[in-house]
Design a protein around this motif. Structure first.
Motif, PDB file in Angstrom:
ATOM      1  N   GLN A 169      11.904  19.149   7.333  1.00 48.02           N
ATOM      2  CA  GLN A 169      10.887  20.033   6.771  1.00 48.02           C
ATOM      3  C   GLN A 169       9.881  19.182   6.011  1.00 48.02           C
ATOM      4  O   GLN A 169      10.244  18.448   5.089  1.00 48.02           O
ATOM      5  N   LEU A 170       8.641  19.294   6.410  1.00 51.15           N
ATOM      6  CA  LEU A 170       7.576  18.530   5.777  1.00 51.15           C
ATOM      7  C   LEU A 170       7.021  19.296   4.583  1.00 51.15           C
ATOM      8  O   LEU A 170       6.602  20.452   4.711  1.00 51.15           O
ATOM      9  N   GLY A 217      12.107  27.677   7.480  1.00 47.63           N
ATOM     10  CA  GLY A 217      12.063  26.301   7.973  1.00 47.63           C
ATOM     11  C   GLY A 217      10.656  25.794   8.210  1.00 47.63           C
ATOM     12  O   GLY A 217      10.454  24.903   9.044  1.00 47.63           O
ATOM     13  N   HIS A 218       9.669  26.315   7.491  1.00 53.46           N
ATOM     14  CA  HIS A 218       8.267  25.979   7.729  1.00 53.46           C
ATOM     15  C   HIS A 218       7.839  24.745   6.947  1.00 53.46           C
ATOM     16  O   HIS A 218       8.411  24.412   5.908  1.00 53.46           O
ATOM     17  N   SER A 219       6.785  24.083   7.425  1.00 50.59           N
ATOM     18  CA  SER A 219       6.176  22.964   6.723  1.00 50.59           C
ATOM     19  C   SER A 219       5.097  23.483   5.782  1.00 50.59           C
ATOM     20  O   SER A 219       4.485  24.532   6.028  1.00 50.59           O
ATOM     21  N   VAL A 220       4.850  22.719   4.704  1.00 53.91           N
ATOM     22  CA  VAL A 220       3.960  23.179   3.632  1.00 53.91           C
ATOM     23  C   VAL A 220       3.044  22.042   3.193  1.00 53.91           C
ATOM     24  O   VAL A 220       3.472  20.885   3.108  1.00 53.91           O
ATOM     25  N   LEU A 221       1.788  22.380   2.900  1.00 54.94           N
ATOM     26  CA  LEU A 221       0.841  21.458   2.281  1.00 54.94           C
ATOM     27  C   LEU A 221       0.347  22.086   0.986  1.00 54.94           C
ATOM     28  O   LEU A 221      -0.192  23.197   0.992  1.00 54.94           O
ATOM     29  N   MET A 222       0.558  21.380  -0.148  1.00 53.68           N
ATOM     30  CA  MET A 222       0.083  21.847  -1.450  1.00 53.68           C
ATOM     31  C   MET A 222      -1.162  21.065  -1.829  1.00 53.68           C
ATOM     32  O   MET A 222      -1.176  19.827  -1.768  1.00 53.68           O
ATOM     33  N   VAL A 223      -2.212  21.783  -2.220  1.00 53.94           N
ATOM     34  CA  VAL A 223      -3.500  21.181  -2.556  1.00 53.94           C
ATOM     35  C   VAL A 223      -3.856  21.559  -3.986  1.00 53.94           C
ATOM     36  O   VAL A 223      -3.878  22.745  -4.323  1.00 53.94           O
ATOM     37  N   GLY A 224      -4.125  20.554  -4.827  1.00 53.97           N
ATOM     38  CA  GLY A 224      -4.497  20.854  -6.203  1.00 53.97           C
ATOM     39  C   GLY A 224      -4.795  19.601  -6.987  1.00 53.97           C
ATOM     40  O   GLY A 224      -4.486  18.488  -6.557  1.00 53.97           O
ATOM     41  N   ARG A 253      -0.520  21.835  12.792  1.00 58.84           N
ATOM     42  CA  ARG A 253       0.944  21.822  12.894  1.00 58.84           C
ATOM     43  C   ARG A 253       1.645  22.083  11.557  1.00 58.84           C
ATOM     44  O   ARG A 253       2.870  22.134  11.513  1.00 58.84           O
ATOM     45  N   ILE A 254       0.873  22.181  10.480  1.00 60.51           N
ATOM     46  CA  ILE A 254       1.451  22.506   9.174  1.00 60.51           C
ATOM     47  C   ILE A 254       1.371  24.015   8.994  1.00 60.51           C
ATOM     48  O   ILE A 254       0.291  24.598   9.012  1.00 60.51           O
ATOM     49  N   ARG A 264       2.723  14.148  14.520  1.00 59.96           N
ATOM     50  CA  ARG A 264       2.376  15.360  15.253  1.00 59.96           C
ATOM     51  C   ARG A 264       3.457  15.778  16.234  1.00 59.96           C
ATOM     52  O   ARG A 264       3.893  16.945  16.252  1.00 59.96           O
ATOM     53  N   GLU A 265       3.932  14.858  17.049  1.00 59.20           N
ATOM     54  CA  GLU A 265       4.950  15.217  18.039  1.00 59.20           C
ATOM     55  C   GLU A 265       6.282  15.599  17.397  1.00 59.20           C
ATOM     56  O   GLU A 265       6.869  16.619  17.765  1.00 59.20           O
ATOM     57  N   PRO A 266       6.810  14.817  16.423  1.00 56.55           N
ATOM     58  CA  PRO A 266       8.078  15.232  15.810  1.00 56.55           C
ATOM     59  C   PRO A 266       8.022  16.598  15.136  1.00 56.55           C
ATOM     60  O   PRO A 266       9.011  17.328  15.144  1.00 56.55           O
ATOM     61  N   LEU A 267       6.875  16.953  14.544  1.00 63.09           N
ATOM     62  CA  LEU A 267       6.770  18.275  13.938  1.00 63.09           C
ATOM     63  C   LEU A 267       6.937  19.387  14.962  1.00 63.09           C
ATOM     64  O   LEU A 267       7.427  20.475  14.641  1.00 63.09           O
TER      65      LEU A 267
END
Length: 507
Positions: free
Chosen positions: A347-348, A219-226, A388-389, A323-326
């Motif tokens: 899920q972000l 259930g984690h949040s993810v940031l993809m960079v590319g 928070r990510i 930020r707070e909802p995460l």
């Protein structure tokens, strides 16, 4: 009798408080007064109700002074949902229908000038509220389309109405209770899940696929960079297929929120949603607001996925509002006159370019950005938001020869099976997914041995991480261990979790 009471419900965020529609007919100058903190749409019911009654072949008391009170008086009321109960109250007060029979029912529906009963927003929320209230023995009467939504609530007594005349015919004075001929709506059949894009269609990007598998399992949040065109959007669109099916309570919550905006489709019942707002979305569009407060994208993505492409291009205020909802899984929208709370356990999944031109780190194309421009671009994401990510991953450009020679990877179904197994282990162990572990539960279920603990502490001190980052690494490591079917977190699990926190700095 000259006084009649009809029961209905208003909509206040995801709750649906009961409203008593009190109608009194008196002698005097003919008038039609509506009180009880009614919004403009509700006040316009006077003309709709008058025409609907007359065009249904019924007698409207034109020679009476009509007073309609919507109680409680301090609860705001909006939309045309009170048209039907107001019309029935007038007819009951005039003696055209049996007022006593109305006591066991609740009504909601907008009336056309011809008397047709039109759908209303929030039917699922109304059904859930009635089922959980002290008045759960009442029968809810809704327009047919709205009744098909509410029929998804198990155990709810429900009737459907097409026209005002049909409802009046069921409550004519002197008829037996069995004379009610309003049809019982049939619940929508289980959704036939449409074919979703398959993960095997994304060639290469093994690292990004691994991170998405971990994110789905915990259930984690993810940031993809590319760079542009490396498959970030393709991966995000296929992420929903990795998530386990919704249970009944989760499906009802998700559908009830969609029902508030009129966006629920019965054929999409029990499907996880993917919301992908454009990067020009305002803070209100993301978190909710307006008058009356409406859910935003984060609430519409409840129990689903919120995909934010081009993350740094979103307004700074909109990103900071996440930020707070995460952290809490809910959002409180406060306005001068009203306060509303919406669930927002989403899920972000976010994506961004590494620099303004997007070519930083590209093997074939040179980046034209200065170090200052790159730092300025990446600093659009604040440290507290990045903190928070849970996981960050690089999605590098794949050379054409490698892309052509790359075999198809694992299908969505294969990866989803591992995700379901890992989630089941977490739920059996602690009763929640790993991203929700906190306090004593985190200390108990994500405990480290001496070597792993010393390693994580050293890395945290060296990189200057906050306590939040420290705990998020623990949760990630717990999920990695679950995917490996390991009962305890080992140093390799911690090491893998650490590398997913280092793509962008938070300084």
């Amino acid at each position: 009798m000259s006084l009649a009471i009809v029961h209905s419900r208003s909509i206040d965020a995801l709750s649906a408080p009961e409203v008593r529609v009190e109608v009194h007919l008196a002698n005097g100058l003919p008038s039609f007064t509506l009180v009880g903190l009614a919004d403009l749409e509700v006040k316009e019911a006077r003309e709709r109700v008058r025409s609907a009654i007359q065009n249904s072949g019924l007698d409207f008391p034109n020679n009476k002074r009509i007073t309609v009170n919507l109680a409680p008086a301090d609860l705001p009321k909006d939309s045309g949902r009170f048209d039907l109960p107001i019309a029935l109250g007038i007819l009951a007060a005039a003696g055209q229908i049996d007022a006593d029979r109305l006591a066991g029912f609740e009504f909601a529906g907008e009336l056309s000038l011809a008397g047709d009963v039109r759908p209303v927003r929030g039917a699922l929320a109304m059904g859930l509220a009635l089922q959980r209230s002290a008045a759960s023995t009442r029968v809810l009467v809704l327009p047919t389309a709205s009744a098909q939504e509410a029929a998804l609530v198990p155990g709810l007594a429900l009737r459907a109405a097409e026209h005002l005349a049909d409802v009046v015919r069921a409550f004519v004075a002197g008829e037996s209770a069995a004379a009610c001929e309003l049809p019982v709506p049939v619940p929508a059949p289980p959704a036939v899940t449409a074919a979703r894009p398959d993960l095997r269609e994304v060639k290469g990007q093994a690292g990004a696929k691994r991170v998405l598998e971990i994110a789905a399992a915990g259930g984690h949040s993810v940031l993809m960079v590319g760079p542009p065109g490396t498959g970030k959007s393709m991966l995000a669109q296929r992420f929903v297929g990795l998530l386990p099916p919704l249970d009944t309570d989760e499906a009802l919550e998700s559908a009830a929120i969609a029902s508030l905006t009129g966006g629920f489709a019965p054929e999409r019942w029990a499907e996880r949603v993917l919301r992908a707002p454009h990067h020009t979305a305002s803070p209100v569009a993301l978190v909710g607001g307006g008058s009356p407060p409406q859910p935003g994208e984060i609430s519409l993505a409840h129990h689903g996925v919120l995909f934010l492409d081009e993350l740094p291009e979103f307004p700074r205020a909109a990103l900071e509002a996440l930020r707070e909802p995460l952290e809490t899984g809910r959002i409180v929208v406060s306005r001068a006159a009203r306060r509303a709370e919406f669930p927002a356990r989403f899920q972000l999944v976010a994506a961004m370019n590494p620099c303004p031109c997007g070519m930083l780190g590209h093997p074939q194309r040179a980046c034209r950005c200065t170090p200052e421009a790159i730092a300025r671009y990446q600093s659009r994401l604040s440290g507290p938001l990045l903190d928070r990510i849970d996981a960050q991953v690089e999605v590098p450009a794949v050379p054409p020869d490698a892309l052509a020679a790359a075999p198809r990877g694992e299908s969505t179904a294969v990866v989803a099976a591992r995700v379901v197994a890992a989630r089941s282990r977490a739920l059996q162990r602690q009763g929640c997914v790993n991203t929700e572990l906190a306090g004593d539960a985190l200390d108990r279920h994500a405990a480290l041995d001496a070597a792993a603990s010393a390693f994580l502490q050293a890395v945290t001190l060296r990189l200057g991480w906050s306590a939040r980052s420290f705990h998020r690494v623990l949760r990630l490591a717990r999920t990695i261990a679950d995917l490996a079917e390991a009962p305890a977190i080992a140093t390799p699990h911690v090491a893998e979790a650490i590398q997913y926190r280092r793509v962008l700095t938070t300084g």
